[in-house]
Scaffold this motif. Structure first.
Motif, short mmCIF file in Angstrom:
data_model
loop_
_atom_site.label_atom_id
_atom_site.label_comp_id
_atom_site.label_asym_id
_atom_site.label_seq_id
_atom_site.Cartn_x
_atom_site.Cartn_y
_atom_site.Cartn_z
N MET A 1 32.31 51.43 41.16
CA MET A 1 32.12 50.65 39.94
C MET A 1 32.16 49.17 40.27
SD MET A 1 34.45 50.67 36.50
CE MET A 1 34.10 49.52 35.18
N ARG A 2 31.09 48.48 39.92
CA ARG A 2 31.02 47.05 40.20
C ARG A 2 31.66 46.27 39.06
NH1 ARG A 2 27.68 45.27 44.06
NH2 ARG A 2 27.39 43.30 42.95
N HIS A 3 32.47 45.25 39.47
CA HIS A 3 33.11 44.38 38.49
C HIS A 3 32.21 43.19 38.21
CE1 HIS A 3 36.87 46.59 38.69
NE2 HIS A 3 36.79 46.55 40.03
N PRO A 4 32.33 42.60 37.04
CA PRO A 4 31.53 41.40 36.75
C PRO A 4 31.79 40.32 37.78
CG PRO A 4 32.58 42.23 34.75
CD PRO A 4 33.15 43.01 35.89
N ALA A 5 30.79 39.52 38.08
CA ALA A 5 30.90 38.50 39.12
C ALA A 5 31.96 37.45 38.80
CB ALA A 5 29.54 37.83 39.33
N TRP A 6 32.20 37.23 37.54
CA TRP A 6 33.16 36.18 37.16
C TRP A 6 34.62 36.64 37.22
CZ3 TRP A 6 35.95 38.13 33.21
CH2 TRP A 6 35.36 39.11 32.40
N LEU A 7 34.85 37.96 37.42
CA LEU A 7 36.22 38.46 37.34
C LEU A 7 37.08 37.99 38.51
CD1 LEU A 7 38.20 40.20 35.80
CD2 LEU A 7 37.40 42.19 37.08
N ARG A 8 36.51 38.02 39.73
CA ARG A 8 37.30 37.62 40.90
C ARG A 8 37.71 36.15 40.85
NH1 ARG A 8 37.10 41.10 45.54
NH2 ARG A 8 37.36 39.25 46.86
N PRO A 9 36.78 35.22 40.57
CA PRO A 9 37.22 33.82 40.49
C PRO A 9 38.21 33.58 39.35
CG PRO A 9 34.94 34.03 39.83
CD PRO A 9 35.31 35.33 40.45
N LEU A 10 38.04 34.30 38.24
CA LEU A 10 38.98 34.13 37.14
C LEU A 10 40.38 34.61 37.55
CD1 LEU A 10 39.62 33.44 34.22
CD2 LEU A 10 38.89 35.76 33.58
N ALA A 11 40.42 35.77 38.20
CA ALA A 11 41.72 36.28 38.65
C ALA A 11 42.34 35.34 39.68
CB ALA A 11 41.55 37.68 39.25
N GLY A 12 41.51 34.80 40.57
CA GLY A 12 42.03 33.85 41.56
C GLY A 12 42.60 32.60 40.91
N ALA A 13 41.88 32.09 39.89
CA ALA A 13 42.36 30.89 39.20
C ALA A 13 43.67 31.16 38.47
CB ALA A 13 41.29 30.42 38.22
N VAL A 14 43.78 32.35 37.85
CA VAL A 14 45.02 32.71 37.15
C VAL A 14 46.18 32.79 38.13
CG1 VAL A 14 46.17 34.56 35.88
CG2 VAL A 14 43.85 33.88 35.26
N LEU A 15 45.94 33.38 39.30
CA LEU A 15 47.00 33.48 40.30
C LEU A 15 47.41 32.09 40.80
CD1 LEU A 15 45.93 36.60 42.40
CD2 LEU A 15 47.72 36.44 40.67
N LEU A 16 46.44 31.20 41.01
CA LEU A 16 46.76 29.84 41.43
C LEU A 16 47.60 29.12 40.38
CD1 LEU A 16 43.53 28.45 43.14
CD2 LEU A 16 45.77 28.84 44.19
N LEU A 17 47.22 29.29 39.11
CA LEU A 17 47.98 28.66 38.04
C LEU A 17 49.41 29.21 37.98
CD1 LEU A 17 48.10 26.78 35.60
CD2 LEU A 17 47.19 28.66 34.20
N ALA A 18 49.54 30.53 38.12
CA ALA A 18 50.87 31.15 38.10
C ALA A 18 51.72 30.65 39.26
CB ALA A 18 50.74 32.67 38.14
N ALA A 19 51.11 30.51 40.45
CA ALA A 19 51.84 30.01 41.61
C ALA A 19 52.30 28.58 41.38
CB ALA A 19 50.95 30.10 42.85
N ALA A 20 51.42 27.75 40.80
CA ALA A 20 51.77 26.35 40.55
C ALA A 20 52.92 26.25 39.55
CB ALA A 20 50.55 25.59 40.06
N LEU A 21 52.83 27.01 38.46
CA LEU A 21 53.89 26.97 37.44
C LEU A 21 55.22 27.45 38.01
CD1 LEU A 21 51.95 28.33 34.32
CD2 LEU A 21 52.65 25.97 34.78
N LEU A 22 55.19 28.52 38.80
CA LEU A 22 56.41 29.05 39.39
C LEU A 22 57.03 28.04 40.35
CD1 LEU A 22 58.38 31.39 39.82
CD2 LEU A 22 56.83 32.29 41.56
N LEU A 23 56.20 27.41 41.17
CA LEU A 23 56.72 26.45 42.15
C LEU A 23 57.26 25.20 41.46
CD1 LEU A 23 57.07 26.06 45.17
CD2 LEU A 23 54.82 24.96 45.23
N VAL A 24 56.53 24.70 40.46
CA VAL A 24 56.98 23.49 39.76
C VAL A 24 58.30 23.74 39.04
CG1 VAL A 24 56.46 21.94 37.84
CG2 VAL A 24 54.70 22.45 39.54
N SER A 25 58.41 24.87 38.33
CA SER A 25 59.65 25.16 37.60
C SER A 25 60.82 25.33 38.56
CB SER A 25 59.48 26.41 36.75
OG SER A 25 59.28 27.56 37.56
N THR A 26 60.57 25.94 39.72
CA THR A 26 61.64 26.12 40.71
C THR A 26 62.11 24.78 41.25
OG1 THR A 26 60.78 28.28 41.36
CG2 THR A 26 62.24 27.17 42.92
#
Length: 278
Positions: A1-26
């Motif tokens: 099953m092929r995922h939409p092309a935009w799903l991987r970059p969106l997931a990557g951006a969400v993970l980057l944002l989560a990493a930044a928020l976690l690091l800044v709060s720490t």
């Protein structure tokens, strides 16, 4: 099953944002925690001496003793209090009257508005005094004088019975309740009578926040606020000693490692999409 092309970059951006928020709060939490400690003389450098929290019962080596009266106690500090029954001036709403009362220092009647008939004897036959233990420890650490003098609380120490008074004092003092007195009874005191009592800092569980130097707890000399140490009765948490101290993030290194893992996962998603698009 092929995922939409935009799903991987969106997931990557969400993970980057989560990493930044976690690091800044720490990092913000760690810095706020360190900043408050630094104001009290603490340090964030593990290689340098910082504030140490120590809790435990007070231990005494070389208990203090009042050699004049033969009164001693296994405590950090013993105080002898001496009071004289003397005239004192009381002014209420512009009206002055005089009464005899127990006062722990000589009252100079020269400043009385009506000195006639209200002369006080002057110097005490015996002065008040303080007697300290040779050494005081908590949690295996010796306490510097500033910390010893900050130990809280007082309790009364019973005076010696008449039969145990030193021979040179038997003719002068006798037991009257919780005091030794030059009068036979407290309610029969006369001008110039003395009464002596003792108080002591009790041996109890305390918590101390101070700097440790070669087994000695001392005030932090570079503290920007407070005395450079804290002393409280009981087993107290660090947050109770410093209420303004913000909590440090739990497991900061684990949080940093998790942030790094999120960045790697985001990079895999983003870079993997680029390789797939070639």
């Amino acid at each position: 099953m092929r995922h939409p092309a935009w799903l991987r970059p969106l997931a990557g951006a969400v993970l980057l944002l989560a990493a930044a928020l976690l690091l800044v709060s720490t990092e913000r939490g760690v810095q706020r925690h360190r900043a408050v400690l630094a104001r009290h003389g603490g340090t964030a450098d593990a290689a340098a001496p910082g504030l140490l929290r120590v809790s435990g019962p007070i231990e005494v080596v070389g208990a203090p003793r009042d050699p004049l009266f033969g009164v001693g106690a296994d405590v950090p500090l013993l105080l002898r209090r001496v009071e004289m029954f003397q005239w004192r001036e009381v002014a209420v709403d512009g009206t002055v009257h005089y009464e005899l009362d127990w006062v722990d220092h000589p009252l100079d009647t020269g400043g009385f508005r009506q000195p006639a008939g209200h002369a006080n004897p002057g110097a005490f036959l015996v002065d008040g005094a303080r007697f300290e233990a040779a050494e005081v420890r908590v949690g295996g650490y010796r306490l510097a004088p500033a910390l010893r003098h900050a130990l809280p609380g007082f309790e009364d120490v019973a005076p010696p019975p008449d039969g145990q008074l030193p021979p040179n004092l038997v003719a002068t003092f006798s037991r009257a309740g919780d005091f030794l007195c030059t009068c036979a009874r407290m309610d029969a005191a006369r001008l110039g009578d003395l009464r002596v009592s003792w108080r002591a800092v009790p041996r109890q569980v305390v918590t101390i926040l101070a700097r440790a130097e070669d087994g000695l707890l001392v005030p932090a000399g570079d503290a920007a606020t407070g005395d450079g140490f804290e002393v409280q009765v009981g087993d107290r948490a660090l947050e109770e000693l410093l209420p303004e101290l913000p909590p440090s993030p739990a497991h900061p290194w684990l949080r940093r490692a998790l942030a790094a893992a999120l960045v790697l996962a985001a990079a895999w998603l983003l870079l993997g999409r680029r390789r797939a698009g070639r």
